[in-house]
Design a protein around this motif. Structure first.
Motif, PDB file in Angstrom:
ATOM      1  N   ASN A 134      55.481   1.918  21.232  1.00 52.85           N
ATOM      2  CA  ASN A 134      55.037   1.634  22.597  1.00 52.85           C
ATOM      3  C   ASN A 134      54.123   0.415  22.575  1.00 52.85           C
ATOM      4  O   ASN A 134      52.899   0.545  22.447  1.00 52.85           O
ATOM      5  N   TYR A 135      54.735  -0.764  22.678  1.00 50.18           N
ATOM      6  CA  TYR A 135      53.931  -1.989  22.726  1.00 50.18           C
ATOM      7  C   TYR A 135      53.264  -2.057  24.103  1.00 50.18           C
ATOM      8  O   TYR A 135      53.942  -2.034  25.130  1.00 50.18           O
ATOM      9  N   LEU A 136      51.955  -2.132  24.123  1.00 56.21           N
ATOM     10  CA  LEU A 136      51.201  -1.971  25.367  1.00 56.21           C
ATOM     11  C   LEU A 136      51.440  -3.083  26.385  1.00 56.21           C
ATOM     12  O   LEU A 136      51.152  -2.910  27.567  1.00 56.21           O
ATOM     13  N   TRP A 137      51.996  -4.210  25.931  1.00 53.38           N
ATOM     14  CA  TRP A 137      52.279  -5.320  26.843  1.00 53.38           C
ATOM     15  C   TRP A 137      53.789  -5.545  26.986  1.00 53.38           C
ATOM     16  O   TRP A 137      54.230  -6.628  27.309  1.00 53.38           O
ATOM     17  N   LYS A 138      54.556  -4.486  26.768  1.00 52.43           N
ATOM     18  CA  LYS A 138      56.024  -4.606  26.796  1.00 52.43           C
ATOM     19  C   LYS A 138      56.563  -4.953  28.185  1.00 52.43           C
ATOM     20  O   LYS A 138      57.660  -5.510  28.313  1.00 52.43           O
ATOM     21  N   ASN A 139      55.824  -4.624  29.223  1.00 50.02           N
ATOM     22  CA  ASN A 139      56.311  -4.865  30.585  1.00 50.02           C
ATOM     23  C   ASN A 139      55.901  -6.221  31.157  1.00 50.02           C
ATOM     24  O   ASN A 139      56.164  -6.511  32.326  1.00 50.02           O
ATOM     25  N   THR A 140      55.264  -7.053  30.330  1.00 49.93           N
ATOM     26  CA  THR A 140      54.911  -8.394  30.794  1.00 49.93           C
ATOM     27  C   THR A 140      56.125  -9.307  30.688  1.00 49.93           C
ATOM     28  O   THR A 140      57.085  -9.027  29.962  1.00 49.93           O
ATOM     29  N   THR A 141      56.093 -10.411  31.413  1.00 52.45           N
ATOM     30  CA  THR A 141      57.191 -11.374  31.375  1.00 52.45           C
ATOM     31  C   THR A 141      56.825 -12.550  30.480  1.00 52.45           C
ATOM     32  O   THR A 141      55.650 -12.806  30.219  1.00 52.45           O
ATOM     33  N   GLY A 142      57.854 -13.239  30.006  1.00 53.94           N
ATOM     34  CA  GLY A 142      57.625 -14.395  29.142  1.00 53.94           C
ATOM     35  C   GLY A 142      58.203 -14.168  27.758  1.00 53.94           C
ATOM     36  O   GLY A 142      58.251 -13.036  27.267  1.00 53.94           O
ATOM     37  N   LYS A 143      58.655 -15.252  27.135  1.00 56.28           N
ATOM     38  CA  LYS A 143      59.295 -15.168  25.820  1.00 56.28           C
ATOM     39  C   LYS A 143      58.424 -15.721  24.708  1.00 56.28           C
ATOM     40  O   LYS A 143      58.809 -15.716  23.550  1.00 56.28           O
ATOM     41  N   GLY A 144      57.229 -16.183  25.069  1.00 62.57           N
ATOM     42  CA  GLY A 144      56.309 -16.706  24.076  1.00 62.57           C
ATOM     43  C   GLY A 144      55.091 -15.823  23.937  1.00 62.57           C
ATOM     44  O   GLY A 144      55.200 -14.617  23.702  1.00 62.57           O
ATOM     45  N   SER A 145      53.916 -16.415  24.101  1.00 62.46           N
ATOM     46  CA  SER A 145      52.663 -15.678  23.960  1.00 62.46           C
ATOM     47  C   SER A 145      51.965 -15.518  25.302  1.00 62.46           C
ATOM     48  O   SER A 145      52.144 -16.321  26.219  1.00 62.46           O
ATOM     49  N   LEU A 146      51.153 -14.476  25.383  1.00 60.65           N
ATOM     50  CA  LEU A 146      50.262 -14.283  26.512  1.00 60.65           C
ATOM     51  C   LEU A 146      48.867 -14.741  26.109  1.00 60.65           C
ATOM     52  O   LEU A 146      48.446 -14.537  24.967  1.00 60.65           O
ATOM     53  N   SER A 147      48.148 -15.358  27.010  1.00 61.23           N
ATOM     54  CA  SER A 147      46.769 -15.781  26.757  1.00 61.23           C
ATOM     55  C   SER A 147      45.860 -14.965  27.669  1.00 61.23           C
ATOM     56  O   SER A 147      45.809 -15.185  28.882  1.00 61.23           O
ATOM     57  N   LEU A 148      45.152 -14.010  27.070  1.00 62.61           N
ATOM     58  CA  LEU A 148      44.343 -13.066  27.844  1.00 62.61           C
ATOM     59  C   LEU A 148      42.889 -13.120  27.406  1.00 62.61           C
ATOM     60  O   LEU A 148      42.575 -13.593  26.312  1.00 62.61           O
ATOM     61  N   SER A 149      42.017 -12.591  28.223  1.00 63.18           N
ATOM     62  CA  SER A 149      40.605 -12.533  27.850  1.00 63.18           C
ATOM     63  C   SER A 149      40.386 -11.385  26.872  1.00 63.18           C
ATOM     64  O   SER A 149      41.137 -10.398  26.857  1.00 63.18           O
ATOM     65  N   PHE A 150      39.363 -11.513  26.050  1.00 65.29           N
ATOM     66  CA  PHE A 150      39.024 -10.458  25.097  1.00 65.29           C
ATOM     67  C   PHE A 150      38.781  -9.142  25.840  1.00 65.29           C
ATOM     68  O   PHE A 150      39.236  -8.079  25.410  1.00 65.29           O
ATOM     69  N   GLU A 151      38.078  -9.229  26.958  1.00 66.47           N
ATOM     70  CA  GLU A 151      37.709  -8.025  27.701  1.00 66.47           C
ATOM     71  C   GLU A 151      38.945  -7.282  28.209  1.00 66.47           C
ATOM     72  O   GLU A 151      38.997  -6.039  28.164  1.00 66.47           O
ATOM     73  N   SER A 152      39.938  -8.020  28.695  1.00 65.09           N
ATOM     74  CA  SER A 152      41.128  -7.362  29.232  1.00 65.09           C
ATOM     75  C   SER A 152      41.927  -6.671  28.123  1.00 65.09           C
ATOM     76  O   SER A 152      42.486  -5.590  28.333  1.00 65.09           O
ATOM     77  N   VAL A 153      41.961  -7.282  26.932  1.00 66.32           N
ATOM     78  CA  VAL A 153      42.675  -6.678  25.808  1.00 66.32           C
ATOM     79  C   VAL A 153      41.926  -5.444  25.309  1.00 66.32           C
ATOM     80  O   VAL A 153      42.535  -4.424  24.980  1.00 66.32           O
ATOM     81  N   LEU A 154      40.601  -5.551  25.261  1.00 67.92           N
ATOM     82  CA  LEU A 154      39.792  -4.405  24.845  1.00 67.92           C
ATOM     83  C   LEU A 154      39.993  -3.236  25.803  1.00 67.92           C
ATOM     84  O   LEU A 154      40.127  -2.077  25.384  1.00 67.92           O
ATOM     85  N   ASP A 155      40.042  -3.531  27.078  1.00 69.75           N
ATOM     86  CA  ASP A 155      40.208  -2.491  28.084  1.00 69.75           C
ATOM     87  C   ASP A 155      41.553  -1.776  27.936  1.00 69.75           C
ATOM     88  O   ASP A 155      41.630  -0.550  28.041  1.00 69.75           O
ATOM     89  N   LYS A 156      42.601  -2.524  27.658  1.00 68.86           N
ATOM     90  CA  LYS A 156      43.940  -1.951  27.590  1.00 68.86           C
ATOM     91  C   LYS A 156      44.285  -1.422  26.193  1.00 68.86           C
ATOM     92  O   LYS A 156      44.997  -0.425  26.042  1.00 68.86           O
ATOM     93  N   GLY A 157      43.763  -2.091  25.165  1.00 73.44           N
ATOM     94  CA  GLY A 157      44.194  -1.774  23.811  1.00 73.44           C
ATOM     95  C   GLY A 157      43.174  -1.081  22.930  1.00 73.44           C
ATOM     96  O   GLY A 157      43.435  -0.877  21.745  1.00 73.44           O
ATOM     97  N   GLN A 158      42.048  -0.709  23.482  1.00 79.42           N
ATOM     98  CA  GLN A 158      40.990  -0.108  22.664  1.00 79.42           C
ATOM     99  C   GLN A 158      41.465   1.152  21.945  1.00 79.42           C
ATOM    100  O   GLN A 158      41.091   1.414  20.803  1.00 79.42           O
ATOM    101  N   GLN A 159      42.309   1.941  22.591  1.00 80.66           N
ATOM    102  CA  GLN A 159      42.768   3.198  22.009  1.00 80.66           C
ATOM    103  C   GLN A 159      44.155   3.096  21.364  1.00 80.66           C
ATOM    104  O   GLN A 159      44.763   4.116  21.040  1.00 80.66           O
ATOM    105  N   ALA A 160      44.636   1.881  21.162  1.00 84.43           N
ATOM    106  CA  ALA A 160      45.949   1.707  20.529  1.00 84.43           C
ATOM    107  C   ALA A 160      45.951   2.339  19.142  1.00 84.43           C
ATOM    108  O   ALA A 160      44.967   2.269  18.405  1.00 84.43           O
TER     109      ALA A 160
END
Length: 370
Positions: free
Chosen positions: A260-286
């Protein structure tokens, strides 16, 4: 040779002046197309003794394909099999070796990044000459080598070094394998190497084994009961966290490994550029953190940002990186061999995510970060 290659792969189970370069597809009667199943970036067509390679995506954002023609008899085409080749990416090395043609490689830029033992031996023996860096090829040395073909890649339409090589009558072929969007699409470019060395049947056979291994591994992953959640990437500069977009080839690996890749529903074929805080919020419990950028140790992560220790994957020692397995001169094996052997990459990820499914398997590329 064929038997040896089969054993190696199955037991793993896991430009162009003389090239007659064109910017549109040639119209030839009685054209037969070679089957290309996964790759979106090339086509192969044949007419009598002429083979036409159409590279649809020779560089990023290309709006026209480039065609190259090859023949064993026609002097106006690139003559095959190629006897002397200059390559420019470490990803070309495994394809040469699988076809048993590494001895045809006479020049390479930045040879210290080559990890393969076979090709490193040829470099150490002086049979493969250093020709500078990809963006700044030493054309004087290259001209002395007089290669039949230069296999290159370009980030953009114009490249001064490659244009100069073409003007001096040496065919340059742009390889767009790095722009493919799926793991098997990248590996299928071995069929292009098959053309160069008049080993199309061998290339088809090798790819079929890799494909079969990959699909077998994918089916094994489907047996998993749970889908562990996955975090990837890290902060590369400032406060920007780079991680794979939902349509990227990396996300494809994670999907095929039944995670279950937590960003699987995002669009784009390259990389996403996100803030540290947003990744921590979504991926802290990965559950698992795969490929944390260029960091090799947990200590390096903390030296960069102490907030990394807030992730559960950090606390539970569930961080895995491909950066630790290198060749004799420091080149990362994953970046060289991974694109050609997606079956092994997938099995590594399955081993990480579902260790009970592959109890006897030892990972080829990834290693737990300490």
């Amino acid at each position: 040779m064929k038997k040896l290659l089969y054993i190696v792969l199955s037991t793993s189970v896991f430009f162009i002046t003389s090239c007659k370069r064109k910017t549109t597809e040639p119209t030839v009667n009685n054209i037969k197309s070679t089957l290309v199943k996964y790759a979106k970036g090339f086509e192969i067509k044949k007419s009598k003794d002429i083979i036409t390679l159409i590279v649809k995506n020779p560089y990023q954002n290309a709006n026209k394909p480039i065609s190259y023609t090859f023949s064993k008899t026609n002097k106006s085409q690139v003559k095959i099999p190629v006897q002397k080749l200059v390559a420019t990416s470490t990803t070309h090395i495994p394809m040469l070796e699988l076809l048993g043609e590494e001895s045809k490689l006479v020049g390479f830029p930045h040879t210290k990044y080559v990890s393969s033992k076979n090709t490193r031996q040829l470099i150490d023996q002086g049979k493969i000459v250093e020709i500078g860096q990809e963006a700044e090829l030493n054309t004087e040395v290259l001209f002395d080598l007089q290669p039949n073909v230069v296999l290159a890649f370009s980030m953009q339409k114009t490249n001064k070094s490659l244009s100069l090589i073409e003007k001096n009558g040496i065919p340059v072929i742009l390889n767009g394998d790095w722009l493919e969007e799926t793991p098997l699409g990248r590996a299928e470019w071995i069929k292009v190497f098959g053309i160069l060395f008049d080993k199309e049947k061998e290339a088809d056979s090798i790819f079929s084994i890799i494909e079969s291994n990959y699909l077998d591994a994918k089916n094994i992953a489907l047996k998993a009961i749970d889908e562990p959640s996955i975090l990837s990437g890290a902060v590369m500069q400032k406060d920007i966290w780079n991680l794979p977009a939902g349509d990227s080839f990396v996300a494809k690996y994670l999907k095929d490994a039944n995670t279950n890749y937590l960003w699987k529903n995002t669009t784009g074929k390259g990389s996403l550029s996100l803030s540290f805080e947003s990744v921590l919020d979504k991926g802290q419990q990965a559950d698992i953190w795969i490929a944390p950028g260029y960091f090799n140790t947990k200590e390096q992560l903390l030296q960069s940002n102490e907030l990394y220790k807030q992730f559960d994957a950090f606390k539970n020692d569930k961080i895995y990186t491909p950066n630790l397995k290198t060749g004799a001169t420091g080149g990362v094996i994953y970046y060289e061999l991974g694109p050609t052997r997606p079956d092994l990459v997938l099995k590594d990820i399955i081993k990480i995510a579902h260790p009970d499914l592959l109890k006897e398997y030892e990972m080829t590329f990834f290693e737990k970060m300490k």
